[in-house]
Design a protein around this motif. Sequence first.
Motif, PDB file in Angstrom:
ATOM      1  N   GLY A  66       0.820  -1.204   0.000  1.00  0.00           N
ATOM      2  CA  GLY A  66       0.000   0.000   0.000  1.00  0.00           C
ATOM      3  C   GLY A  66       0.854   1.254   0.000  1.00  0.00           C
ATOM      4  N   GLU A  67       0.207   2.382   0.121  1.00  0.00           N
ATOM      5  CA  GLU A  67       0.937   3.652   0.125  1.00  0.00           C
ATOM      6  C   GLU A  67       1.767   3.767   1.392  1.00  0.00           C
ATOM      7  OE1 GLU A  67       0.109   8.465  -0.339  1.00  0.00           O
ATOM      8  OE2 GLU A  67      -1.490   7.015  -0.730  1.00  0.00           O
ATOM      9  N   ILE A  68       3.025   4.141   1.227  1.00  0.00           N
ATOM     10  CA  ILE A  68       3.960   4.230   2.356  1.00  0.00           C
ATOM     11  C   ILE A  68       4.345   5.685   2.559  1.00  0.00           C
ATOM     12  CG2 ILE A  68       6.194   3.514   3.265  1.00  0.00           C
ATOM     13  CD1 ILE A  68       6.004   1.071   1.401  1.00  0.00           C
ATOM     14  N   THR A  69       4.090   6.181   3.750  1.00  0.00           N
ATOM     15  CA  THR A  69       4.489   7.539   4.117  1.00  0.00           C
ATOM     16  C   THR A  69       5.522   7.446   5.224  1.00  0.00           C
ATOM     17  OG1 THR A  69       2.299   8.403   3.573  1.00  0.00           O
ATOM     18  CG2 THR A  69       3.712   9.769   4.972  1.00  0.00           C
ATOM     19  N   PRO A  70       6.684   8.065   5.070  1.00  0.00           N
ATOM     20  CA  PRO A  70       7.685   8.005   6.144  1.00  0.00           C
ATOM     21  C   PRO A  70       7.099   8.540   7.450  1.00  0.00           C
ATOM     22  CG  PRO A  70       8.614   8.959   4.159  1.00  0.00           C
ATOM     23  CD  PRO A  70       7.151   8.854   3.924  1.00  0.00           C
ATOM     24  N   PRO A  71       7.276   7.835   8.561  1.00  0.00           N
ATOM     25  CA  PRO A  71       6.736   8.330   9.829  1.00  0.00           C
ATOM     26  C   PRO A  71       7.427   9.594  10.316  1.00  0.00           C
ATOM     27  CG  PRO A  71       8.087   6.360  10.169  1.00  0.00           C
ATOM     28  CD  PRO A  71       7.922   6.516   8.694  1.00  0.00           C
ATOM     29  N   PHE A  72       8.632   9.842   9.821  1.00  0.00           N
ATOM     30  CA  PHE A  72       9.382  11.052  10.176  1.00  0.00           C
ATOM     31  C   PHE A  72      10.478  11.216   9.135  1.00  0.00           C
ATOM     32  CE2 PHE A  72      11.007   7.393  12.477  1.00  0.00           C
ATOM     33  CZ  PHE A  72      12.354   7.386  12.128  1.00  0.00           C
ATOM     34  N   LEU A  73      11.080  12.396   9.095  1.00  0.00           N
ATOM     35  CA  LEU A  73      12.239  12.643   8.235  1.00  0.00           C
ATOM     36  C   LEU A  73      13.475  12.718   9.114  1.00  0.00           C
ATOM     37  CD1 LEU A  73      11.017  15.267   5.597  1.00  0.00           C
ATOM     38  CD2 LEU A  73      11.139  12.777   5.401  1.00  0.00           C
ATOM     39  N   GLY A  74      14.468  11.920   8.785  1.00  0.00           N
ATOM     40  CA  GLY A  74      15.680  11.902   9.589  1.00  0.00           C
ATOM     41  C   GLY A  74      16.430  13.212   9.538  1.00  0.00           C
ATOM     42  N   GLN A  75      17.295  13.423  10.536  1.00  0.00           N
ATOM     43  CA  GLN A  75      18.092  14.647  10.582  1.00  0.00           C
ATOM     44  C   GLN A  75      19.154  14.616   9.495  1.00  0.00           C
ATOM     45  OE1 GLN A  75      19.740  14.073  14.600  1.00  0.00           O
ATOM     46  NE2 GLN A  75      21.761  13.921  13.655  1.00  0.00           N
ATOM     47  N   ASP A  76      19.742  15.777   9.200  1.00  0.00           N
ATOM     48  CA  ASP A  76      20.798  15.856   8.204  1.00  0.00           C
ATOM     49  C   ASP A  76      21.979  14.986   8.624  1.00  0.00           C
ATOM     50  OD1 ASP A  76      19.187  17.590   6.876  1.00  0.00           O
ATOM     51  OD2 ASP A  76      20.509  19.324   7.012  1.00  0.00           O
ATOM     52  N   TYR A  77      22.706  14.487   7.634  1.00  0.00           N
ATOM     53  CA  TYR A  77      23.772  13.528   7.906  1.00  0.00           C
ATOM     54  C   TYR A  77      24.843  13.653   6.842  1.00  0.00           C
ATOM     55  CZ  TYR A  77      21.497  10.908   4.132  1.00  0.00           C
ATOM     56  OH  TYR A  77      20.955  10.546   2.928  1.00  0.00           O
TER      57      TYR A  77
END
Length: 360
Positions: A318-329
Amino acid sequence: MVSRVRVWLNRTYAENVFFMDQLRRNPSDRAVEIHATHGDPDSPVLAAADTADLEPEGLSPAAYVEFALDLCARRGIDVFVPRLHQAAIVAHRAEFEAVGTALLAPPPEAVAVFQDKAIAYEAVQAIGVPVPPWWRVRDADELVTAVDELEAAGHKACFKPVSGAGGVGFRVVTRAPFSLLHLNGFPGPYVPLDLVVEAMRQAEEPVDWLVMPRLEQPEVSVDCLTGPDNLVRLAVGRTKNGRRRGFTLHEQWLEPARRIAEGFGLHYLSNIQFRMFGDRPVLMDVNTRPAGGLHQLSLCGVNAPWAAVRLALGDDPGEITPPFLGQDYTVVAGPRPLRQFSLPQQRVDSVGLAAEVVSL
């Protein structure tokens, strides 16, 4: 009891050891057995695999397909992720399905469009996705004309092969004469125009290059997971600006990526790259395979390799939405173990199929 999933990656990039790690650490807790083949016995993907073989050298694309079909049948491969000879392999999808193997790759029509960067630019421009100005050149006079026009408009000119991947052959043209400045520090992408022209005129065969302005950062690689129904299940942008990396869900990047993935049927995993031309994003490149940096989406709580394998097996995530966006790296190199012993060389029999090698 749910059976283990057997996945094969052929002659893939070293960075895909992380792709393999994510398959094993899948959220479904499903057992995964990974097969890998490569031309380099010291490739880290061979060390990371459960079963590893050297690939036969010198096979034509057609003979390689026969080799791949034989391996899939013998090993009971459930999902094959082809990189080498992808175009030839996907043209035989029905034959792989007949031996029980799903191909994690787009259909042949989509692969064909994006094998040639000039054809790709024309095609995506036709569906409304902006591209930079570009020239296809095959000789020195065409190169000089393209560079003159770009420089007259205030741009730096660069070129790259019409067919190719991974930045191989990318160079930036300079008018500065060759000097010790070109030999100081680490090798760079800059090449004097006069030396390029001289090399082209001395060459026995024409080149096939795409000449375009050097595009500005940020570079955004949008990783897409698209179903056989041409609908995108996942789209996340990975940003690159110098050493700093990050993530984005901004529609200025995702909308054109979805338009390409859905419009051309880039089934399963693809990677669509953009850079800035002036004040707007333009397409830079399209990869009809998983990107080497795909595993970085784990910093956003997403296991894209496993979602793609599920989709290939008919288990739609199904449609996948990231639960959060990781910090810069940033990305740094690290050691990976190699196999203690080199794999034996494979023989190629009279019909062009590789004799089976006992896995280490």
